[in-house]
Design a protein around this motif. Structure first.
Motif, PDB file in Angstrom:
ATOM      1  N   ALA A  76     -32.384 -53.437 -17.904  1.00  0.00           N
ATOM      2  CA  ALA A  76     -32.521 -52.611 -18.876  1.00  0.00           C
ATOM      3  C   ALA A  76     -31.070 -52.957 -19.832  1.00  0.00           C
ATOM      4  O   ALA A  76     -31.010 -52.885 -21.041  1.00  0.00           O
ATOM      5  N   LEU A  77     -29.985 -53.181 -19.044  1.00  0.00           N
ATOM      6  CA  LEU A  77     -28.751 -53.262 -19.553  1.00  0.00           C
ATOM      7  C   LEU A  77     -27.718 -54.040 -18.613  1.00  0.00           C
ATOM      8  O   LEU A  77     -27.810 -53.603 -17.287  1.00  0.00           O
ATOM      9  N   SER A  78     -27.065 -54.874 -19.090  1.00  0.00           N
ATOM     10  CA  SER A  78     -25.980 -55.607 -18.485  1.00  0.00           C
ATOM     11  C   SER A  78     -24.582 -55.606 -19.073  1.00  0.00           C
ATOM     12  O   SER A  78     -24.803 -55.842 -20.339  1.00  0.00           O
ATOM     13  N   VAL A  79     -23.599 -55.051 -18.368  1.00  0.00           N
ATOM     14  CA  VAL A  79     -22.288 -54.909 -19.198  1.00  0.00           C
ATOM     15  C   VAL A  79     -21.259 -55.518 -18.503  1.00  0.00           C
ATOM     16  O   VAL A  79     -21.198 -55.221 -17.124  1.00  0.00           O
ATOM     17  N   VAL A  80     -20.219 -55.943 -18.783  1.00  0.00           N
ATOM     18  CA  VAL A  80     -18.837 -56.188 -17.999  1.00  0.00           C
ATOM     19  C   VAL A  80     -17.967 -55.041 -18.595  1.00  0.00           C
ATOM     20  O   VAL A  80     -17.862 -55.161 -19.984  1.00  0.00           O
ATOM     21  N   SER A  81     -17.660 -54.357 -17.578  1.00  0.00           N
ATOM     22  CA  SER A  81     -16.573 -53.433 -17.758  1.00  0.00           C
ATOM     23  C   SER A  81     -15.075 -54.113 -17.358  1.00  0.00           C
ATOM     24  O   SER A  81     -15.059 -54.669 -16.420  1.00  0.00           O
TER      25      SER A  81
ATOM     26  N   ALA B  94     -17.932 -57.070  -8.605  1.00  0.00           N
ATOM     27  CA  ALA B  94     -16.367 -57.275  -9.078  1.00  0.00           C
ATOM     28  C   ALA B  94     -16.687 -58.850  -9.551  1.00  0.00           C
ATOM     29  O   ALA B  94     -17.011 -59.699  -8.752  1.00  0.00           O
ATOM     30  N   VAL B  95     -15.987 -59.050 -10.841  1.00  0.00           N
ATOM     31  CA  VAL B  95     -15.911 -60.389 -11.397  1.00  0.00           C
ATOM     32  C   VAL B  95     -14.458 -60.718 -11.537  1.00  0.00           C
ATOM     33  O   VAL B  95     -14.304 -61.646 -12.673  1.00  0.00           O
ATOM     34  N   GLY B  96     -13.592 -59.768 -11.390  1.00  0.00           N
ATOM     35  CA  GLY B  96     -12.343 -60.111 -11.500  1.00  0.00           C
ATOM     36  C   GLY B  96     -11.333 -58.756 -10.927  1.00  0.00           C
ATOM     37  O   GLY B  96     -12.018 -58.115 -10.478  1.00  0.00           O
ATOM     38  N   GLU B  97     -10.240 -58.848 -11.127  1.00  0.00           N
ATOM     39  CA  GLU B  97      -9.163 -57.578 -10.584  1.00  0.00           C
ATOM     40  C   GLU B  97      -9.793 -56.373 -10.815  1.00  0.00           C
ATOM     41  O   GLU B  97      -9.927 -55.517 -10.430  1.00  0.00           O
TER      42      GLU B  97
END
Length: 148
Positions: A4-9, A130-133
């Motif tokens: 429903a929702l995909s976000v990069v924080s 995790a997609v980064g630090e």
């Protein structure tokens, strides 16, 4: 299950703010299941839910040893489970899992995949990667439980 929702924080603050915005849509009896590696932001997300429900987020910590923490006093009670340390699903009975399912309030479950087969008919699934630090991919969907 559809996303429903995909976000990069990009920070813990963004993760908590996302959860705070979502909290206003939750209703008594709703369950939010959180999955992701250690340090992925699950407890930070719970703090944001607490803030959105009017609960002091400083009270929120991971209930790794107690398995469940209760946070009353907000717009709705928040029941925060951390199933990381359970060995098998028989332990769910010992912690009163089924009693909590019948209570008014929001159940949020870290490591919810350990309760597979014991989840209610429908729940919100939140996956953290995790997609980064400090960056986290957060995918939120509504799931239908599969019971064997």
């Amino acid at each position: 299950m559809q996303k429903a929702l995909s976000v990069v924080s990009h920070s813990e603050e963004e993760t908590a703010a996302l959860a705070q915005r979502i909290a206003v849509f939750l209703r008594p009896g709703d369950m939010v299941v959180l999955t992701g590696e250690l340090g992925a932001g699950k407890t930070v997300f719970v703090r944001g839910l607490a803030r959105g429900l009017g609960i002091d987020e400083e009270l929120v910590n991971s209930p790794s040893f107690t398995i469940v923490n209760e946070y009353p006093g907000g717009k709705q009670a928040l029941f925060h489970f951390d199933l990381y340390r359970i060995g098998d699903t028989s332990e769910l009975n010992e912690i009163g899992w089924y009693d909590y399912l019948g209570r008014d309030g929001i159940m949020v479950v870290e490591w919810g995949e350990k309760a597979d087969g014991f989840l209610p008919g429908g729940y919100y699934q939140v996956n953290f990667a995790a997609v980064g630090e400090t960056e986290r991919q957060i995918d939120i969907s509504f799931a239908e439980a599969v019971h064997s």
